[in-house]
Scaffold this active site. Structure first.
Site, mmCIF file in Angstrom:
data_model
loop_
_atom_site.group_PDB
_atom_site.id
_atom_site.type_symbol
_atom_site.label_atom_id
_atom_site.label_comp_id
_atom_site.label_asym_id
_atom_site.label_seq_id
_atom_site.Cartn_x
_atom_site.Cartn_y
_atom_site.Cartn_z
ATOM 1 N N VAL A 1 0.853 -1.187 0.000
ATOM 2 C CA VAL A 1 0.000 0.000 0.000
ATOM 3 C C VAL A 1 0.888 1.235 0.000
ATOM 4 O O VAL A 1 1.556 1.531 0.995
ATOM 5 C CB VAL A 1 -0.953 0.013 1.213
ATOM 6 C CG1 VAL A 1 -1.870 1.241 1.150
ATOM 7 C CG2 VAL A 1 -1.776 -1.267 1.267
ATOM 8 N N ASP B 1 7.969 -0.436 2.561
ATOM 9 C CA ASP B 1 8.291 -0.772 1.170
ATOM 10 C C ASP B 1 9.798 -0.733 0.932
ATOM 11 O O ASP B 1 10.344 -1.556 0.187
ATOM 12 C CB ASP B 1 7.572 0.156 0.200
ATOM 13 C CG ASP B 1 7.828 1.638 0.489
ATOM 14 O OD1 ASP B 1 8.233 1.988 1.620
ATOM 15 O OD2 ASP B 1 7.618 2.455 -0.420
ATOM 16 N N THR C 1 0.158 6.403 -3.716
ATOM 17 C CA THR C 1 -0.615 6.582 -4.935
ATOM 18 C C THR C 1 -1.426 5.349 -5.283
ATOM 19 O O THR C 1 -2.606 5.441 -5.613
ATOM 20 C CB THR C 1 0.308 6.931 -6.120
ATOM 21 O OG1 THR C 1 1.040 8.125 -5.807
ATOM 22 C CG2 THR C 1 -0.499 7.167 -7.387
ATOM 23 N N GLY D 1 -0.450 -2.088 -4.573
ATOM 24 C CA GLY D 1 -0.104 -3.169 -5.485
ATOM 25 C C GLY D 1 -0.300 -4.512 -4.805
ATOM 26 O O GLY D 1 -0.018 -4.669 -3.611
#
Length: 265
Positions: free
Chosen positions: A18, A120, A21, A24
């Site tokens: 998450v 991430d 923008t 995925g």
């Protein structure tokens, strides 16, 4: 409805990334990414929007919720984290593995506050270290342009952050009147002949220089021993940078999440 679907996954790992923008999603069979999709991570959307998107994708691709037995969740959007945790619990009946600074013992985070680093970026570091086990800088072309440096011994040495390509364009539009929409396409010349060309030249060629300079400075601090990997949705936009990287892999973050998931009992 799910009972009527007839394709069964050989492996059952779902990873979710998450971002600011997009969100995925990737489904892995063994170590192969077989399905992936993205939806907008709109902070104003409620639970129903995300659940509908999930259900629609699984239905259209003949996938069964019951085939998913492990879920890894990375989120850098705090308001959406509880929504996705609830969604995973409700749809799959699973408590997700939440990526944090201490989840992968082979990676040591050598910054002032390890909890500040984006999950991430942790996934990027895990993927790069697992594959190469060398000093590496991961350049992620996303909402932000990030440079995550991980040593050959698995230590995240630091991170640099700049506005992403689309973020830079949006900032320009927000503060300048009467500018047209600008596609992110690298022009052949830096000498803009119209407004669109001028913006493309300034941002895309400018970012080429930014990325090259940052990689050069990272290598200088590491005495020249450092490879570079590119990832993120916009990693292929500036094609002239590809020679700087040993790999351009848009799915690197998902691969890192897979590795993290497989490391958890």
């Amino acid at each position: 409805m799910a009972s009527k679907l007839n394709i069964r996954l050989l492996n059952n790992l779902l990873v979710i990334d998450v971002g600011n923008t997009d969100a995925g999603f990737g489904i892995f069979e063994d170590k192969t990414l077989t399905h992936q999709f993205r939806i907008k991570s709109l902070k104003d959307e409620n639970y129903v929007f995300f659940e509908y998107s999930f259900r629609q994708y699984f239905l259209e691709n003949n996938l069964r919720f019951s085939d998913i037995t492990k879920v890894v969740l990375s989120s850098v959007v705090p308001p959406l984290t509880p929504i996705f945790k609830l969604l995973i619990n409700n749809i799959f009946g699973i408590e997700p593995i939440i990526v944090n600074a201490y989840i992968f013992p082979s990676i040591e985070i050598s910054i002032d506050n390890p909890n500040e680093i984006g999950s991430d970026l942790i996934a990027n570091a895990v993927a790069a270290f697992t594959k190469y086990k060398r000093n590496c800088v991961v350049v992620d072309f996303g909402t932000a342009l990030t440079f995550t440096v991980v040593s050959g011994t698995g230590k995240i040495l630091g991170v640099s952050i700049a506005p992403g390509l689309k973020t830079a364009v949006k900032a320009l539009f927000a503060n300048t009147a009467q500018l047209p929409d600008v596609p992110l396409e690298l022009p052949t010349s830096v000498l803009g002949k119209n407004t669109v060309h001028a913006i493309q030249a300034g941002i895309l060629w400018g970012y080429e220089g930014l990325v090259k300079n940052m990689i050069q400075k990272v290598r200088a601090e590491l005495e020249g021993d450092c490879i570079a990997i590119a990832t993120g949705g916009l990693s292929s936009i500036i094609s002239t940078l590809h020679g700087e990287f040993v790999e351009v892999n848009r799915e690197l973050t998902l691969e890192g999440l897979r590795i993290i998931g497989e490391s958890q009992a």
